[in-house]
Design a protein around this motif. Structure first.
Motif, short mmCIF file in Angstrom:
data_model
loop_
_atom_site.label_atom_id
_atom_site.label_comp_id
_atom_site.label_asym_id
_atom_site.label_seq_id
_atom_site.Cartn_x
_atom_site.Cartn_y
_atom_site.Cartn_z
N ASN A 62 0.80 -1.23 0.00
CA ASN A 62 0.00 0.00 0.00
C ASN A 62 0.83 1.28 0.00
O ASN A 62 0.65 2.15 0.85
N ASP A 64 0.70 3.87 -1.89
CA ASP A 64 -0.08 5.08 -2.13
C ASP A 64 -0.73 5.56 -0.83
O ASP A 64 -0.75 6.76 -0.53
N ARG A 65 -1.25 4.63 -0.06
CA ARG A 65 -1.85 4.98 1.24
C ARG A 65 -0.78 5.51 2.18
O ARG A 65 -0.98 6.49 2.90
N GLU A 80 -5.61 9.11 -1.11
CA GLU A 80 -4.80 8.00 -1.61
C GLU A 80 -4.48 8.20 -3.09
O GLU A 80 -3.39 7.85 -3.55
N ALA A 81 -5.41 8.81 -3.84
CA ALA A 81 -5.14 9.11 -5.25
C ALA A 81 -3.97 10.09 -5.38
O ALA A 81 -3.11 9.94 -6.25
N LYS A 84 -0.76 8.35 -4.73
CA LYS A 84 -0.26 7.68 -5.93
C LYS A 84 0.50 8.67 -6.81
O LYS A 84 1.57 8.36 -7.34
N ARG A 85 -0.04 9.87 -6.96
CA ARG A 85 0.63 10.90 -7.75
C ARG A 85 1.97 11.30 -7.11
O ARG A 85 2.96 11.54 -7.81
N ASN A 87 3.86 9.33 -5.35
CA ASN A 87 4.79 8.23 -5.63
C ASN A 87 5.32 8.31 -7.05
O ASN A 87 6.51 8.06 -7.28
#
Length: 96
Positions: A62, A64-65, A80-81, A84-85, A87
């Protein structure tokens, strides 16, 4: 008098590179979420990015979290979206 250890031209270049890398990170974070451009969040941005890069290299579960939690500041929670960005930003321009 000769420069002492750690004060040569290559050290100045390394320091300039680290500063430019930090500014690029801060700019990218502000683009992802304007709340990440506050003085409070910027103070921890490099340390958070370094820790997140280490976790990305270890292929943590996980990620992104984890990024969302790590970069959330005060009452502002990063989604969380957006984690992801973050990361993607780190993998493409910060993690070395």
């Amino acid at each position: 008098m000769e420069p002492g250890p750690g004060t040569g031209p290559s050290d100045a270049v390394d320091e300039a590179f680290r500063a430019a890398r930090s500014v690029a990170l801060q700019s990218g974070l502000r683009y992802i979420d304007p709340a990440l451009g506050t003085p409070e969040s910027l103070a921890a941005a490099d340390a958070n990015a370094d820790a997140q890069c280490a976790d990305l290299r270890r292929n943590v579960a996980n990620p992104d979290r984890l990024a969302a939690q790590r970069f959330s500041v005060g009452n502002h929670k990063v989604t969380e979206a957006d984690g992801k960005r973050i990361n993607v930003l780190l993998r493409n321009s910060y993690c070395g």
